[in-house]
Design an enzyme around this catalytic site. Sequence first.
Site, PDB file in Angstrom:
ATOM      1  N   ASN A  62       3.993 -61.675  30.625  1.00 25.97           N
ATOM      2  CA  ASN A  62       3.205 -60.371  29.913  1.00 25.97           C
ATOM      3  C   ASN A  62       2.083 -59.900  30.815  1.00 25.97           C
ATOM      4  O   ASN A  62       2.267 -59.702  32.095  1.00 25.97           O
ATOM      5  CB  ASN A  62       2.867 -60.779  28.530  1.00 25.97           C
ATOM      6  CG  ASN A  62       1.900 -61.772  28.321  1.00 25.97           C
ATOM      7  OD1 ASN A  62       2.242 -62.980  28.350  1.00 25.97           O
ATOM      8  ND2 ASN A  62       0.815 -61.477  27.628  1.00 25.97           N
ATOM      9  N   ASP A  63       0.907 -59.571  30.209  1.00 30.25           N
ATOM     10  CA  ASP A  63      -0.035 -58.764  30.643  1.00 30.25           C
ATOM     11  C   ASP A  63      -0.499 -59.084  32.096  1.00 30.25           C
ATOM     12  O   ASP A  63      -0.525 -60.010  32.764  1.00 30.25           O
ATOM     13  CB  ASP A  63      -1.322 -58.985  30.083  1.00 30.25           C
ATOM     14  CG  ASP A  63      -1.203 -58.771  28.657  1.00 30.25           C
ATOM     15  OD1 ASP A  63      -0.053 -58.738  28.121  1.00 30.25           O
ATOM     16  OD2 ASP A  63      -2.302 -58.947  27.979  1.00 30.25           O
ATOM     17  N   GLN A  79       0.011 -63.147  33.015  1.00 33.49           N
ATOM     18  CA  GLN A  79       0.152 -63.848  31.852  1.00 33.49           C
ATOM     19  C   GLN A  79       1.742 -64.658  32.063  1.00 33.49           C
ATOM     20  O   GLN A  79       2.470 -63.883  32.038  1.00 33.49           O
ATOM     21  CB  GLN A  79      -0.057 -63.431  30.331  1.00 33.49           C
ATOM     22  CG  GLN A  79      -1.246 -62.740  30.181  1.00 33.49           C
ATOM     23  CD  GLN A  79      -2.271 -63.840  29.866  1.00 33.49           C
ATOM     24  OE1 GLN A  79      -2.371 -64.330  28.607  1.00 33.49           O
ATOM     25  NE2 GLN A  79      -3.121 -64.319  30.816  1.00 33.49           N
ATOM     26  N   TRP A  87       6.815 -66.738  24.577  1.00 27.28           N
ATOM     27  CA  TRP A  87       5.241 -66.785  24.756  1.00 27.28           C
ATOM     28  C   TRP A  87       4.590 -68.122  24.309  1.00 27.28           C
ATOM     29  O   TRP A  87       4.974 -68.506  23.174  1.00 27.28           O
ATOM     30  CB  TRP A  87       4.735 -65.632  23.694  1.00 27.28           C
ATOM     31  CG  TRP A  87       3.149 -65.427  24.262  1.00 27.28           C
ATOM     32  CD1 TRP A  87       2.360 -64.945  25.170  1.00 27.28           C
ATOM     33  CD2 TRP A  87       1.923 -66.145  23.497  1.00 27.28           C
ATOM     34  NE1 TRP A  87       1.178 -65.206  25.068  1.00 27.28           N
ATOM     35  CE2 TRP A  87       0.921 -65.772  23.939  1.00 27.28           C
ATOM     36  CE3 TRP A  87       2.095 -66.887  22.391  1.00 27.28           C
ATOM     37  CZ2 TRP A  87      -0.350 -66.583  23.631  1.00 27.28           C
ATOM     38  CZ3 TRP A  87       0.842 -67.671  21.976  1.00 27.28           C
ATOM     39  CH2 TRP A  87      -0.323 -67.236  22.529  1.00 27.28           C
ATOM     40  N   TRP A 122      -6.415 -66.573  28.515  1.00 37.30           N
ATOM     41  CA  TRP A 122      -5.809 -65.219  28.036  1.00 37.30           C
ATOM     42  C   TRP A 122      -6.407 -64.137  29.136  1.00 37.30           C
ATOM     43  O   TRP A 122      -6.632 -64.500  30.123  1.00 37.30           O
ATOM     44  CB  TRP A 122      -5.762 -64.804  26.619  1.00 37.30           C
ATOM     45  CG  TRP A 122      -5.006 -65.589  25.980  1.00 37.30           C
ATOM     46  CD1 TRP A 122      -4.341 -66.626  26.030  1.00 37.30           C
ATOM     47  CD2 TRP A 122      -4.951 -65.276  24.377  1.00 37.30           C
ATOM     48  NE1 TRP A 122      -3.793 -67.307  24.846  1.00 37.30           N
ATOM     49  CE2 TRP A 122      -4.005 -66.354  23.840  1.00 37.30           C
ATOM     50  CE3 TRP A 122      -5.380 -64.392  23.538  1.00 37.30           C
ATOM     51  CZ2 TRP A 122      -3.665 -66.453  22.442  1.00 37.30           C
ATOM     52  CZ3 TRP A 122      -5.320 -64.474  22.071  1.00 37.30           C
ATOM     53  CH2 TRP A 122      -4.588 -65.495  21.516  1.00 37.30           C
ATOM     54  N   SER A 123      -5.878 -62.705  28.884  1.00 34.69           N
ATOM     55  CA  SER A 123      -5.903 -61.530  29.970  1.00 34.69           C
ATOM     56  C   SER A 123      -7.595 -61.598  30.113  1.00 34.69           C
ATOM     57  O   SER A 123      -8.468 -62.007  29.521  1.00 34.69           O
ATOM     58  CB  SER A 123      -5.298 -60.320  29.216  1.00 34.69           C
ATOM     59  OG  SER A 123      -4.068 -60.596  29.072  1.00 34.69           O
ATOM     60  N   ASP A 187      -9.893 -59.970  26.267  1.00 32.87           N
ATOM     61  CA  ASP A 187      -9.606 -58.972  27.461  1.00 32.87           C
ATOM     62  C   ASP A 187     -10.694 -58.274  28.031  1.00 32.87           C
ATOM     63  O   ASP A 187     -10.750 -57.158  27.991  1.00 32.87           O
ATOM     64  CB  ASP A 187      -8.339 -58.065  26.918  1.00 32.87           C
ATOM     65  CG  ASP A 187      -7.412 -58.754  26.022  1.00 32.87           C
ATOM     66  OD1 ASP A 187      -7.054 -59.834  26.447  1.00 32.87           O
ATOM     67  OD2 ASP A 187      -6.643 -58.136  25.202  1.00 32.87           O
TER      68      ASP A 187
END
Length: 578
Positions: A62-63, A79, A87, A122-123, A187
Site C-alpha cells: 500500500n502507501d 508499506q 494487509w 506504518w507510513s 503519517d
Amino acid sequence: MASAARTLPLFFVFAVLALLPVTEASHRSFADLQSLETVDAKHVDDKLRTGFHFQPPKHWINDPNGVMYYKGVYHLFYQYNPKAAVWGNIVWAHAVSTDLVNWVMLDPAIYPTGPFDENGCWSGSATVLPDGTPVIMYTGIDADGRQVQNVAYPKDLADPYLREWVKPDYNPVIAPDAGVNATAFRDPTTAWQGPDGVWRLVIGTKDNHRGFAALYRSRDFRHWAPARRALHSGDTGMWECPDFYPVASSTGGTKHVLKVSLDLTRFEYYTFGEYDHASDTYVPDAALADGNDGLRYDYGNFYASKTFLDPAKHRRVLWGWANESDSTAADVLKGWAGVQAIPRKIWLAPDGKQLLQWPVAEIESLRGNHVNITDALVSGGGSYFEVNGLATPAQADVEASFQVMDVDKAEPFDPAWRGAGAQTVCAARGADTKGGVGPFGLWVLASDELKERTAVFFSVFKRGTDDGGNKHVVLMCTDPSRSSYAEHLYKPTFAGFVDVDIAETGKIPLRTLIDHSVVESFGGHGKTAILSRVYPTKAVGDKARLFVFNNGESDVKVASLNAYDMGSAKIRTETLQI
C-alpha cells in the site's frame, strides 16, 4: 524472519476464502491469514500483473513512503506485507532506481525491532537535512497499541542505495499527548525548516469527525513539541497521509499545497494558499473548496499519495497507491495485491486555478512500435473503429486529441446536477448513453466481441446562463461497468470535470496508459486524472483490443492519435527479503 513459502492444500484455501470479505481499507487486518504464505513465487498468477507500473513480485503493498533522491538514486519505500496478499505484518519495503522506471528490490529497510514499533511500521516521509543526511520519520505502533512517531537514519551514508537503517534508542520522538487520539495519530510529512531555523512537520489526526493536520516543531530533529494550533483542519473525518509543500506561482511568488487522504471516503483532496512561517498559519485560497468537494489529484483509485522534490531535474514528483478492485479471495489466489501509480510531475497551472500533473518523461523510454491516426471522423450515433497495429493493446500508451464538430448539439447541464460531484453525473450519463456531444473516447481492454470493455470518455453539456464560467461543462469518465465477466468485482464509475473552454479550443486531449489491470488517464493536458483497476477475463494479453467510439449526436474528429506499444519495466531483486 519469514516462514518458508508453501502451497496450501486446495480444499483448505477455498474453505478460508469463502469467509473473506472484500478489502476496503489500508489498515484492515485479516488475522486468520497473517501466519501463512499465500503462494510460492513461481505459482503467482501473472495474467493481470502490470508491465510498467511498480509492484513487487508478490504479496500486499500500500502507501508509498519516504520517497526521495539521494546521490543519483531514487528511493521508493512502501508499506508491504512480506507474508501474504492482504494487509498485515507491515514493514517498509525498499526499491531503488536511476530512472523512475526500472527498479532494484532491496531488503526491507524498516521493520519492527523495539517496543516503539513492535506492532507495525506504518507510513511516513523522508527529509534530507542541510548537510545531506537523509532521515526517515515514520509511525510505529507501540507495545500499547499507540501510534507514535519514530526516526531512522542510514547506517552508511556512503552507500547510495541506503540499504541499512538505524533507529536511535531515544525513539519515539513524538508521542500522543493527553487529549490526542492515540489510535489516530499517524503519517508524518516531510519536514521543512523555517527562516528561524526551526523544523516543522505535520501529522494526521482527528477529534471525533474533525480531521487535523497537527503541527510539530523541533530545533534538533529529536525533541519535538506541538505548536499552539493545528496547521489546518476540516469536518471530513480522519486525515491520513497529509502532504505539505511549496509550489511556484505564475506571479513569481510561492503557494503552499496541503493534501490530505480521507479515511472515511478513501479519496484525497487538496487546497493551496498562503503559509506564514512566523505565525505557522495556513490559509487556503478563498476560491477553492476546502472539503469533500475540493480539488483532487486523481478522481479514481488513487490514495495515500506522497510527493518529493527531485533536485536532479528540478521538479516535484507525485506517487500514489492504487488498491485492488477485486475480492480479497481473488487477491489471495493470485498472490499479489496493490500497485503504485506511474510517478507524475506536478506543478501549479499558469492560471493559478489548480495543480497539473503528467507521467514523468522517463516512462516514454518504454515506448516501442508506434501507430498514428490523423483527422479520422467518428460519426455521431454510435460509430466506432478499431485502432490496429499494436502488438498488444493490453500494454500501451495512447495520446489522442478529440475535436467536437458541432458543440451546439450539447445538451443542457441538468439543474439537478448542480452541486453534485462529477461521479454522480457520470453514473447518470454513462458510456452507453446516447447524448448530444458525447460520450466519445476510447474503449480499452476490449474483447473481440466487445462484451468486455472499459470506456474512457468525455461528455459535453451546455452550462446554464446564470452559472458563470465557461459556456460548457466538460465531463471526463472512466466506466468499467462492462470491463469483465468476472463476478464479485468492485466496478465503480470514476469521473471529474475538466476545466477547458471547448467553445474556444474545440479540442479535448486525452492520454491513457493501459497496463493489463490498470487504466490511468489524463484529460486536458493533465488537468484531470483518473486511475481505475479492471480485471478482464477475455481481453487479456494479446486478446485485448483498442477502439475509438462516439455515442453522441455530434460528429467527433480524432485530430490526432498516437498509440505506442509499451515495454516492461525491469524490476529485479538484489537480495532475499526477511
